[in-house]
Enzyme design. Structure first.
Site, PDB file in Angstrom:
ATOM      1  CG  ASP A   1     -55.078  33.487  -4.787  1.00  0.00           C
ATOM      2  OD1 ASP A   1     -54.982  34.542  -4.112  1.00  0.00           O
ATOM      3  OD2 ASP A   1     -55.331  32.381  -4.274  1.00  0.00           O
TER       4      ASP A   1
ATOM      5  CG  ASN B   1     -60.840  39.859  -2.124  1.00  0.00           C
ATOM      6  OD1 ASN B   1     -60.641  39.821  -3.341  1.00  0.00           O
ATOM      7  ND2 ASN B   1     -60.467  38.850  -1.336  1.00  0.00           N
TER       8      ASN B   1
END
Ligand code: IPE
Ligand code: IPE
Ligand code: MG
Length: 247
Positions: free
Chosen positions: A13, A61
Protein backbone atom coordinates in the site's frame (compact mmCIF):
# COMPACT_ATOMS: atom_id res chain seq x y z
CA UNK A 1 18.67 -17.15 9.64
CA UNK A 2 17.31 -19.90 11.91
CA UNK A 3 13.83 -18.46 12.51
CA UNK A 4 12.83 -17.40 9.02
CA UNK A 5 9.14 -17.12 8.22
CA UNK A 6 8.16 -19.74 5.67
CA UNK A 7 5.37 -17.60 4.22
CA UNK A 8 5.20 -13.78 4.10
CA UNK A 9 2.02 -12.00 3.04
CA UNK A 10 2.29 -8.36 1.95
CA UNK A 11 -0.28 -5.58 1.54
CA UNK A 12 1.55 -3.35 -0.92
CA UNK A 13 0.00 0.00 0.00
CA UNK A 14 0.99 3.63 -0.55
CA UNK A 15 1.67 3.92 -4.29
CA UNK A 16 -0.71 6.89 -4.66
CA UNK A 17 0.71 8.81 -1.70
CA UNK A 18 4.27 8.09 -2.86
CA UNK A 19 3.38 9.62 -6.24
CA UNK A 20 1.78 12.68 -4.63
CA UNK A 21 4.83 13.21 -2.42
CA UNK A 22 7.06 13.24 -5.51
CA UNK A 23 4.73 15.44 -7.59
CA UNK A 24 3.89 12.54 -9.93
CA UNK A 25 0.73 10.86 -11.20
CA UNK A 26 -0.84 7.92 -9.34
CA UNK A 27 0.02 5.71 -12.33
CA UNK A 28 3.72 6.54 -11.79
CA UNK A 29 3.32 5.31 -8.23
CA UNK A 30 1.92 1.99 -9.47
CA UNK A 31 4.75 1.70 -11.99
CA UNK A 32 7.35 2.24 -9.25
CA UNK A 33 5.40 -0.21 -7.07
CA UNK A 34 5.75 -2.96 -9.69
CA UNK A 35 9.54 -2.56 -9.59
CA UNK A 36 9.48 -2.77 -5.78
CA UNK A 37 7.49 -5.99 -6.09
CA UNK A 38 10.07 -7.68 -8.33
CA UNK A 39 12.95 -6.46 -6.15
CA UNK A 40 11.20 -7.77 -3.03
CA UNK A 41 10.43 -11.09 -4.70
CA UNK A 42 14.13 -11.58 -5.51
CA UNK A 43 15.22 -10.46 -2.02
CA UNK A 44 12.76 -12.86 -0.37
CA UNK A 45 13.99 -15.75 -2.51
CA UNK A 46 17.62 -14.96 -1.75
CA UNK A 47 16.83 -15.01 1.96
CA UNK A 48 15.19 -18.43 1.61
CA UNK A 49 11.55 -17.38 2.05
CA UNK A 50 9.55 -20.13 0.35
CA UNK A 51 6.24 -18.31 -0.13
CA UNK A 52 5.48 -14.65 -0.73
CA UNK A 53 1.86 -13.61 -1.29
CA UNK A 54 1.13 -10.05 -2.33
CA UNK A 55 -2.10 -8.06 -2.49
CA UNK A 56 -2.00 -6.33 -5.87
CA UNK A 57 -5.66 -5.55 -6.60
CA UNK A 58 -8.67 -6.01 -4.30
CA UNK A 59 -12.31 -6.63 -5.17
CA UNK A 60 -12.96 -3.15 -3.76
CA UNK A 61 -10.29 -1.62 -6.05
CA UNK A 62 -12.67 -2.20 -9.00
CA UNK A 63 -14.55 0.81 -7.59
CA UNK A 64 -11.64 3.20 -8.28
CA UNK A 65 -11.97 5.66 -11.21
CA UNK A 66 -12.08 3.85 -14.59
CA UNK A 67 -8.86 5.50 -15.70
CA UNK A 68 -6.93 4.15 -12.71
CA UNK A 69 -8.39 0.62 -13.08
CA UNK A 70 -7.54 0.60 -16.80
CA UNK A 71 -4.02 1.85 -16.05
CA UNK A 72 -3.52 -0.91 -13.46
CA UNK A 73 -4.73 -3.59 -15.89
CA UNK A 74 -2.34 -2.33 -18.61
CA UNK A 75 0.51 -2.31 -16.09
CA UNK A 76 -0.35 -5.85 -15.07
CA UNK A 77 -0.31 -6.98 -18.69
CA UNK A 78 3.05 -5.29 -19.30
CA UNK A 79 4.67 -6.66 -16.13
CA UNK A 80 3.54 -10.28 -16.47
CA UNK A 81 6.86 -11.25 -17.94
CA UNK A 82 7.62 -14.98 -17.86
CA UNK A 83 11.40 -14.32 -17.97
CA UNK A 84 11.32 -12.77 -14.50
CA UNK A 85 9.93 -16.01 -13.07
CA UNK A 86 12.15 -18.35 -15.11
CA UNK A 87 15.35 -16.38 -14.44
CA UNK A 88 14.71 -16.51 -10.69
CA UNK A 89 13.29 -20.07 -10.61
CA UNK A 90 10.10 -18.70 -9.01
CA UNK A 91 6.69 -20.28 -9.39
CA UNK A 92 3.99 -17.71 -10.17
CA UNK A 93 0.51 -18.29 -8.70
CA UNK A 94 -2.68 -16.25 -8.51
CA UNK A 95 -5.59 -16.05 -6.08
CA UNK A 96 -8.80 -14.11 -6.64
CA UNK A 97 -11.74 -13.79 -8.98
CA UNK A 98 -9.59 -13.73 -12.11
CA UNK A 99 -12.58 -14.15 -14.44
CA UNK A 100 -13.18 -10.40 -13.98
CA UNK A 101 -9.74 -9.51 -15.42
CA UNK A 102 -9.42 -8.43 -19.08
CA UNK A 103 -9.01 -11.33 -21.53
CA UNK A 104 -5.44 -10.43 -22.55
CA UNK A 105 -4.35 -10.28 -18.91
CA UNK A 106 -5.95 -13.68 -18.23
CA UNK A 107 -4.15 -15.23 -21.20
CA UNK A 108 -0.75 -13.91 -20.19
CA UNK A 109 -1.41 -14.86 -16.59
CA UNK A 110 -2.31 -18.44 -17.55
CA UNK A 111 0.84 -18.69 -19.65
CA UNK A 112 2.99 -17.61 -16.69
CA UNK A 113 1.13 -20.02 -14.37
CA UNK A 114 1.75 -22.98 -16.69
CA UNK A 115 5.34 -22.18 -17.66
CA UNK A 116 6.54 -21.51 -14.11
CA UNK A 117 4.67 -24.40 -12.46
CA UNK A 118 7.80 -26.49 -11.82
CA UNK A 119 10.03 -23.67 -10.56
CA UNK A 120 11.42 -24.46 -7.16
CA UNK A 121 13.29 -21.62 -5.44
CA UNK A 122 10.18 -19.80 -4.25
CA UNK A 123 6.51 -19.15 -4.93
CA UNK A 124 5.10 -15.69 -5.64
CA UNK A 125 1.33 -15.61 -5.29
CA UNK A 126 -0.41 -12.47 -6.50
CA UNK A 127 -3.88 -11.63 -5.17
CA UNK A 128 -5.79 -10.15 -8.11
CA UNK A 129 -9.43 -9.13 -7.93
CA UNK A 130 -9.22 -10.75 -4.52
CA UNK A 131 -11.07 -10.26 -1.27
CA UNK A 132 -11.16 -12.59 1.68
CA UNK A 133 -14.94 -12.38 2.06
CA UNK A 134 -15.41 -13.30 -1.61
CA UNK A 135 -13.04 -16.25 -1.14
CA UNK A 136 -14.88 -17.46 1.99
CA UNK A 137 -18.26 -17.18 0.23
CA UNK A 138 -16.91 -19.28 -2.68
CA UNK A 139 -15.52 -21.86 -0.25
CA UNK A 140 -18.87 -22.03 1.55
CA UNK A 141 -20.66 -22.65 -1.75
CA UNK A 142 -18.23 -25.47 -2.64
CA UNK A 143 -18.74 -27.12 0.75
CA UNK A 144 -22.54 -26.74 0.57
CA UNK A 145 -22.54 -28.40 -2.87
CA UNK A 146 -20.54 -31.37 -1.56
CA UNK A 147 -23.00 -31.80 1.32
CA UNK A 148 -25.92 -31.62 -1.13
CA UNK A 149 -24.32 -34.24 -3.40
CA UNK A 150 -23.75 -36.50 -0.40
CA UNK A 151 -19.92 -36.56 -0.65
CA UNK A 152 -19.41 -34.68 2.64
CA UNK A 153 -21.18 -35.02 5.99
CA UNK A 154 -21.99 -31.83 7.90
CA UNK A 155 -20.42 -33.27 11.09
CA UNK A 156 -17.13 -33.86 9.22
CA UNK A 157 -16.64 -30.19 8.34
CA UNK A 158 -13.60 -28.84 10.18
CA UNK A 159 -10.85 -26.26 9.64
CA UNK A 160 -9.12 -28.51 7.12
CA UNK A 161 -12.30 -28.64 5.01
CA UNK A 162 -12.30 -24.86 4.86
CA UNK A 163 -8.52 -24.61 4.23
CA UNK A 164 -8.88 -27.02 1.32
CA UNK A 165 -11.80 -25.08 -0.18
CA UNK A 166 -10.07 -21.69 -0.22
CA UNK A 167 -8.04 -20.32 -3.16
CA UNK A 168 -4.98 -20.64 -0.90
CA UNK A 169 -5.33 -24.42 -0.45
CA UNK A 170 -1.80 -24.90 -1.87
CA UNK A 171 -0.20 -22.53 0.66
CA UNK A 172 0.65 -22.79 4.35
CA UNK A 173 -0.84 -19.98 6.48
CA UNK A 174 1.29 -16.81 6.47
CA UNK A 175 3.75 -16.54 9.37
CA UNK A 176 4.21 -12.81 8.87
CA UNK A 177 1.99 -10.17 7.29
CA UNK A 178 3.56 -6.85 6.28
CA UNK A 179 1.49 -3.78 5.41
CA UNK A 180 3.32 -0.76 4.04
CA UNK A 181 1.90 2.76 3.76
CA UNK A 182 0.99 3.36 7.39
CA UNK A 183 -2.63 2.13 7.52
CA UNK A 184 -3.45 -0.24 10.37
CA UNK A 185 -6.01 -2.55 8.76
CA UNK A 186 -6.29 -5.77 6.76
CA UNK A 187 -8.58 -4.43 3.97
CA UNK A 188 -10.23 -7.82 3.34
CA UNK A 189 -6.95 -9.75 2.89
CA UNK A 190 -6.46 -13.39 4.00
CA UNK A 191 -8.76 -13.03 7.02
CA UNK A 192 -9.11 -16.78 7.66
CA UNK A 193 -5.46 -17.56 6.89
CA UNK A 194 -4.08 -14.84 9.20
CA UNK A 195 -5.74 -16.20 12.36
CA UNK A 196 -2.29 -16.63 13.98
CA UNK A 197 -0.11 -14.55 11.67
CA UNK A 198 2.28 -12.00 13.17
CA UNK A 199 1.36 -8.50 11.92
CA UNK A 200 3.92 -5.86 10.95
CA UNK A 201 2.98 -2.34 9.87
CA UNK A 202 5.41 0.23 8.52
CA UNK A 203 5.03 3.80 7.25
CA UNK A 204 7.22 3.26 4.18
CA UNK A 205 5.24 3.71 0.97
CA UNK A 206 5.34 0.56 -1.14
CA UNK A 207 7.56 1.95 -3.98
CA UNK A 208 10.27 2.62 -1.34
CA UNK A 209 10.10 -0.91 0.09
CA UNK A 210 13.30 -2.90 -0.48
CA UNK A 211 15.52 -5.66 0.86
CA UNK A 212 16.53 -3.62 3.91
CA UNK A 213 12.86 -2.97 4.79
CA UNK A 214 12.10 -6.66 4.33
CA UNK A 215 14.96 -7.62 6.65
CA UNK A 216 13.68 -5.14 9.27
CA UNK A 217 10.25 -6.81 9.19
CA UNK A 218 11.75 -10.30 9.42
CA UNK A 219 14.00 -9.25 12.31
CA UNK A 220 10.97 -7.83 14.15
CA UNK A 221 9.14 -11.11 13.55
CA UNK A 222 12.08 -13.08 14.94
CA UNK A 223 11.87 -11.22 18.27
CA UNK A 224 8.31 -12.40 18.85
CA UNK A 225 7.06 -15.42 20.73
CA UNK A 226 4.29 -17.23 18.88
CA UNK A 227 2.18 -18.93 21.52
CA UNK A 228 -0.88 -20.14 19.59
CA UNK A 229 -2.98 -19.90 22.75
CA UNK A 230 -0.49 -21.78 24.94
CA UNK A 231 1.57 -20.38 27.83
CA UNK A 232 5.09 -19.10 27.37
CA UNK A 233 6.43 -22.05 29.45
CA UNK A 234 4.72 -24.59 27.21
CA UNK A 235 6.13 -22.92 24.11
CA UNK A 236 9.66 -23.08 25.54
CA UNK A 237 9.28 -26.81 26.32
CA UNK A 238 7.83 -27.49 22.83
CA UNK A 239 10.77 -25.67 21.21
CA UNK A 240 13.26 -27.71 23.27
CA UNK A 241 11.61 -30.94 22.14
CA UNK A 242 11.69 -29.80 18.52
CA UNK A 243 15.43 -29.00 18.85
CA UNK A 244 16.26 -32.43 20.33
CA UNK A 245 14.25 -34.15 17.56
CA UNK A 246 16.30 -32.30 14.95
CA UNK A 247 19.65 -33.23 16.55
C1 IPE B 1 -1.69 0.26 -3.39
O1 IPE B 1 -1.45 1.62 -3.40
C2 IPE B 1 -1.90 -0.31 -4.76
C3 IPE B 1 -3.29 -0.69 -5.07
C4 IPE B 1 -4.28 -0.67 -4.22
C5 IPE B 1 -3.57 -1.10 -6.41
P1 IPE B 1 -2.64 2.67 -3.40
O2 IPE B 1 -3.03 2.96 -4.80
O3 IPE B 1 -3.74 2.22 -2.51
O4 IPE B 1 -1.91 3.92 -2.77
P2 IPE B 1 -2.51 4.93 -1.70
O5 IPE B 1 -2.98 4.12 -0.53
O6 IPE B 1 -3.61 5.69 -2.36
O7 IPE B 1 -1.33 5.79 -1.34
C1 IPE C 1 -5.41 -2.67 -0.13
O1 IPE C 1 -5.09 -1.34 -0.32
C2 IPE C 1 -5.41 -3.38 -1.43
C3 IPE C 1 -4.10 -3.50 -2.08
C4 IPE C 1 -2.95 -3.14 -1.57
C5 IPE C 1 -4.12 -4.09 -3.37
P1 IPE C 1 -6.20 -0.21 -0.44
O2 IPE C 1 -5.49 1.06 -0.57
O3 IPE C 1 -7.19 -0.56 -1.48
O4 IPE C 1 -6.93 -0.33 1.00
P2 IPE C 1 -7.81 0.71 1.80
O5 IPE C 1 -8.90 1.17 0.87
O6 IPE C 1 -6.94 1.83 2.21
O7 IPE C 1 -8.32 -0.06 2.98
MG1 MG D 1 -4.11 2.43 -0.52
Amino acid sequence: MTRLPQHIAIIMDGNGRWAKLHGKKRSDGHFAGAQALFDTMVAACNLGIKYTTVYAFSTENWNRPDEEVEGLMSLLFAKLDINVFMDNDVRFCVIGNTSRLPQDVQERMNYCLEQSANNKRGTLTVALSYSSKWEIIEATKKIARRVKEGTLRVEDIDDKTIDASLNTSFLPDPDLLIRTGGELRLSNYLLWQCAYTELYFCDTFWPDFNEEELCKAIYDYQQRERRFGKTSEQVTVDAGQQDSKQE
